[in-house]
Write a protein that holds these residues in place. Sequence first.
Motif, PDB file in Angstrom:
ATOM      1  N   THR A 121       0.867  -1.176   0.000  1.00  0.00           N
ATOM      2  CA  THR A 121       0.000   0.000   0.000  1.00  0.00           C
ATOM      3  C   THR A 121       0.904   1.226   0.000  1.00  0.00           C
ATOM      4  OG1 THR A 121      -1.859  -1.058   1.138  1.00  0.00           O
ATOM      5  CG2 THR A 121      -1.635   1.332   1.372  1.00  0.00           C
ATOM      6  N   VAL A 122       0.587   2.187  -0.853  1.00  0.00           N
ATOM      7  CA  VAL A 122       1.420   3.378  -0.958  1.00  0.00           C
ATOM      8  C   VAL A 122       0.578   4.602  -0.626  1.00  0.00           C
ATOM      9  CG1 VAL A 122       2.968   4.709  -2.420  1.00  0.00           C
ATOM     10  CG2 VAL A 122       2.761   2.244  -2.752  1.00  0.00           C
ATOM     11  N   GLY A 123       1.172   5.498   0.125  1.00  0.00           N
ATOM     12  CA  GLY A 123       0.456   6.701   0.530  1.00  0.00           C
ATOM     13  C   GLY A 123       1.229   7.964   0.244  1.00  0.00           C
ATOM     14  N   TRP A 124       0.495   9.047   0.122  1.00  0.00           N
ATOM     15  CA  TRP A 124       1.084  10.388   0.046  1.00  0.00           C
ATOM     16  C   TRP A 124       0.741  11.113   1.346  1.00  0.00           C
ATOM     17  CZ3 TRP A 124       4.463  12.118  -3.445  1.00  0.00           C
ATOM     18  CH2 TRP A 124       4.530  11.491  -4.684  1.00  0.00           C
ATOM     19  N   PHE A 125       1.763  11.641   1.999  1.00  0.00           N
ATOM     20  CA  PHE A 125       1.610  12.463   3.191  1.00  0.00           C
ATOM     21  C   PHE A 125       2.100  13.858   2.867  1.00  0.00           C
ATOM     22  CE2 PHE A 125       0.793   9.587   6.857  1.00  0.00           C
ATOM     23  CZ  PHE A 125       0.913   8.361   6.214  1.00  0.00           C
ATOM     24  N   ARG A 126       1.750  14.806   3.717  1.00  0.00           N
ATOM     25  CA  ARG A 126       2.311  16.146   3.595  1.00  0.00           C
ATOM     26  C   ARG A 126       2.520  16.732   4.980  1.00  0.00           C
ATOM     27  NH1 ARG A 126      -2.801  19.534   0.985  1.00  0.00           N
ATOM     28  NH2 ARG A 126      -4.146  19.531   2.851  1.00  0.00           N
ATOM     29  N   LEU A 160      -1.851  12.328   6.388  1.00  0.00           N
ATOM     30  CA  LEU A 160      -2.096  11.498   5.212  1.00  0.00           C
ATOM     31  C   LEU A 160      -2.985  12.264   4.230  1.00  0.00           C
ATOM     32  CD1 LEU A 160      -1.818   8.699   3.843  1.00  0.00           C
ATOM     33  CD2 LEU A 160      -3.928   8.046   5.029  1.00  0.00           C
ATOM     34  N   VAL A 161      -2.567  12.309   2.980  1.00  0.00           N
ATOM     35  CA  VAL A 161      -3.330  12.965   1.926  1.00  0.00           C
ATOM     36  C   VAL A 161      -4.150  11.938   1.147  1.00  0.00           C
ATOM     37  CG1 VAL A 161      -3.146  14.292  -0.205  1.00  0.00           C
ATOM     38  CG2 VAL A 161      -1.638  14.814   1.734  1.00  0.00           C
ATOM     39  N   ALA A 162      -3.499  10.832   0.778  1.00  0.00           N
ATOM     40  CA  ALA A 162      -4.177   9.788   0.015  1.00  0.00           C
ATOM     41  C   ALA A 162      -3.385   8.494   0.150  1.00  0.00           C
ATOM     42  CB  ALA A 162      -4.298  10.167  -1.457  1.00  0.00           C
ATOM     43  N   ALA A 163      -4.088   7.371   0.048  1.00  0.00           N
ATOM     44  CA  ALA A 163      -3.416   6.075   0.127  1.00  0.00           C
ATOM     45  C   ALA A 163      -4.094   5.105  -0.823  1.00  0.00           C
ATOM     46  CB  ALA A 163      -3.446   5.535   1.554  1.00  0.00           C
ATOM     47  N   ALA A 164      -3.289   4.405  -1.591  1.00  0.00           N
ATOM     48  CA  ALA A 164      -3.791   3.429  -2.550  1.00  0.00           C
ATOM     49  C   ALA A 164      -3.459   2.030  -2.058  1.00  0.00           C
ATOM     50  CB  ALA A 164      -3.166   3.664  -3.916  1.00  0.00           C
ATOM     51  N   LYS A 165      -4.490   1.260  -1.793  1.00  0.00           N
ATOM     52  CA  LYS A 165      -4.299  -0.090  -1.290  1.00  0.00           C
ATOM     53  C   LYS A 165      -3.591  -0.950  -2.331  1.00  0.00           C
ATOM     54  CE  LYS A 165      -6.862  -3.833   0.956  1.00  0.00           C
ATOM     55  NZ  LYS A 165      -8.204  -4.334   1.350  1.00  0.00           N
ATOM     56  N   TRP A 166      -2.826  -1.926  -1.852  1.00  0.00           N
ATOM     57  CA  TRP A 166      -2.035  -2.780  -2.727  1.00  0.00           C
ATOM     58  C   TRP A 166      -2.881  -3.454  -3.800  1.00  0.00           C
ATOM     59  CZ3 TRP A 166      -3.386  -7.915  -3.053  1.00  0.00           C
ATOM     60  CH2 TRP A 166      -4.256  -8.376  -2.053  1.00  0.00           C
ATOM     61  N   SER A 167      -4.138  -3.760  -3.464  1.00  0.00           N
ATOM     62  CA  SER A 167      -5.004  -4.482  -4.394  1.00  0.00           C
ATOM     63  C   SER A 167      -5.523  -3.593  -5.515  1.00  0.00           C
ATOM     64  CB  SER A 167      -6.182  -5.088  -3.643  1.00  0.00           C
ATOM     65  OG  SER A 167      -6.890  -4.073  -2.963  1.00  0.00           O
ATOM     66  N   GLY A 168      -5.393  -2.276  -5.337  1.00  0.00           N
ATOM     67  CA  GLY A 168      -5.866  -1.359  -6.358  1.00  0.00           C
ATOM     68  C   GLY A 168      -7.351  -1.097  -6.329  1.00  0.00           C
ATOM     69  N   ARG A 226       0.371  -6.967   5.106  1.00  0.00           N
ATOM     70  CA  ARG A 226       0.203  -7.671   6.368  1.00  0.00           C
ATOM     71  C   ARG A 226      -0.992  -8.612   6.338  1.00  0.00           C
ATOM     72  NH1 ARG A 226       3.001  -3.016   7.231  1.00  0.00           N
ATOM     73  NH2 ARG A 226       4.202  -2.769   9.156  1.00  0.00           N
ATOM     74  N   SER A 227      -2.062  -8.163   5.681  1.00  0.00           N
ATOM     75  CA  SER A 227      -3.239  -9.005   5.509  1.00  0.00           C
ATOM     76  C   SER A 227      -4.076  -8.385   4.400  1.00  0.00           C
ATOM     77  CB  SER A 227      -4.065  -9.113   6.790  1.00  0.00           C
ATOM     78  OG  SER A 227      -4.838  -7.944   6.989  1.00  0.00           O
ATOM     79  N   ALA A 228      -5.031  -9.146   3.938  1.00  0.00           N
ATOM     80  CA  ALA A 228      -5.891  -8.645   2.856  1.00  0.00           C
ATOM     81  C   ALA A 228      -6.732  -7.459   3.315  1.00  0.00           C
ATOM     82  CB  ALA A 228      -6.792  -9.766   2.366  1.00  0.00           C
ATOM     83  N   TYR A 229      -6.896  -7.318   4.635  1.00  0.00           N
ATOM     84  CA  TYR A 229      -7.766  -6.265   5.171  1.00  0.00           C
ATOM     85  C   TYR A 229      -6.989  -5.093   5.752  1.00  0.00           C
ATOM     86  CZ  TYR A 229     -10.890 -10.204   4.777  1.00  0.00           C
ATOM     87  OH  TYR A 229     -11.595 -11.282   4.302  1.00  0.00           O
ATOM     88  N   TYR A 230      -5.674  -5.161   5.658  1.00  0.00           N
ATOM     89  CA  TYR A 230      -4.834  -4.129   6.267  1.00  0.00           C
ATOM     90  C   TYR A 230      -4.939  -2.841   5.466  1.00  0.00           C
ATOM     91  CZ  TYR A 230      -0.677  -1.927   8.287  1.00  0.00           C
ATOM     92  OH  TYR A 230       0.194  -1.074   8.922  1.00  0.00           O
ATOM     93  N   GLU A 231      -5.304  -1.754   6.146  1.00  0.00           N
ATOM     94  CA  GLU A 231      -5.395  -0.452   5.500  1.00  0.00           C
ATOM     95  C   GLU A 231      -4.642   0.568   6.353  1.00  0.00           C
ATOM     96  OE1 GLU A 231      -9.707  -1.046   3.220  1.00  0.00           O
ATOM     97  OE2 GLU A 231      -9.238   0.812   4.292  1.00  0.00           O
ATOM     98  N   PRO A 232      -3.383   0.744   6.069  1.00  0.00           N
ATOM     99  CA  PRO A 232      -2.585   1.686   6.858  1.00  0.00           C
ATOM    100  C   PRO A 232      -3.089   3.115   6.708  1.00  0.00           C
ATOM    101  CG  PRO A 232      -1.394   0.983   4.913  1.00  0.00           C
ATOM    102  CD  PRO A 232      -2.619   0.126   4.985  1.00  0.00           C
ATOM    103  N   GLU A 233      -3.056   3.858   7.830  1.00  0.00           N
ATOM    104  CA  GLU A 233      -3.576   5.220   7.812  1.00  0.00           C
ATOM    105  C   GLU A 233      -2.661   6.217   8.505  1.00  0.00           C
ATOM    106  OE1 GLU A 233      -8.395   4.274   7.893  1.00  0.00           O
ATOM    107  OE2 GLU A 233      -7.347   4.840   9.728  1.00  0.00           O
ATOM    108  N   THR A 234      -1.875   5.775   9.473  1.00  0.00           N
ATOM    109  CA  THR A 234      -1.033   6.691  10.227  1.00  0.00           C
ATOM    110  C   THR A 234       0.425   6.510   9.829  1.00  0.00           C
ATOM    111  OG1 THR A 234      -0.646   5.158  12.040  1.00  0.00           O
ATOM    112  CG2 THR A 234      -2.635   6.507  12.149  1.00  0.00           C
ATOM    113  N   MET A 235       1.240   7.474  10.241  1.00  0.00           N
ATOM    114  CA  MET A 235       2.664   7.425   9.888  1.00  0.00           C
ATOM    115  C   MET A 235       3.305   6.117  10.331  1.00  0.00           C
ATOM    116  SD  MET A 235       4.105  11.239  10.685  1.00  0.00           S
ATOM    117  CE  MET A 235       5.767  10.624  10.465  1.00  0.00           C
ATOM    118  N   SER A 236       2.957   5.665  11.503  1.00  0.00           N
ATOM    119  CA  SER A 236       3.589   4.463  12.046  1.00  0.00           C
ATOM    120  C   SER A 236       3.178   3.199  11.296  1.00  0.00           C
ATOM    121  CB  SER A 236       3.264   4.305  13.538  1.00  0.00           C
ATOM    122  OG  SER A 236       1.863   4.195  13.714  1.00  0.00           O
TER     123      SER A 236
END
Length: 127
Positions: A33-38, A47-55, A102-112
């Motif tokens: 999963t890739v995200g853009w932060f500012r 977090l500005v936007a995040a694209a899940k690995w599955s698209g 990490r899992s099919a349901y993992y949706e990262p949202e914070t810096m950590s």
Amino acid sequence: QVQLIESGGGLVQAGGSLRLSCVVSERTFNTYTVGWFRQAPGKERELVAAAKWSGDRINYADSVKGRFTMSRDNAENTVYLQMNSLKPEDTAVYYCAAARYRSAYYEPETMSDFDSWGQGTQVTVSS
């Protein structure tokens, strides 16, 4: 070690557009999963936007919905952030970040939640 290299920042007038790019050096990029932060001066990184690995899901911050569009090209290991109708409050250093699967349901949202970071690219919007 995953490396991320951003480009495309610059100075633009309010109402203008910029497109940021981030190349990710990881052969299993399509599992990240890739995200853009500012981060604006004196403020926390957000977090500005995040694209899940599955698209199948791209999440946006409320402040950029309808103006910014994130996309990813797994064949090129690249993500983009198209920024339209820019406002002075969009001025910040923009960072690309990647979170490994990490899992099919993992949706990262914070810096950590994100494991690897780019060096950042400055976006300045003049009024």
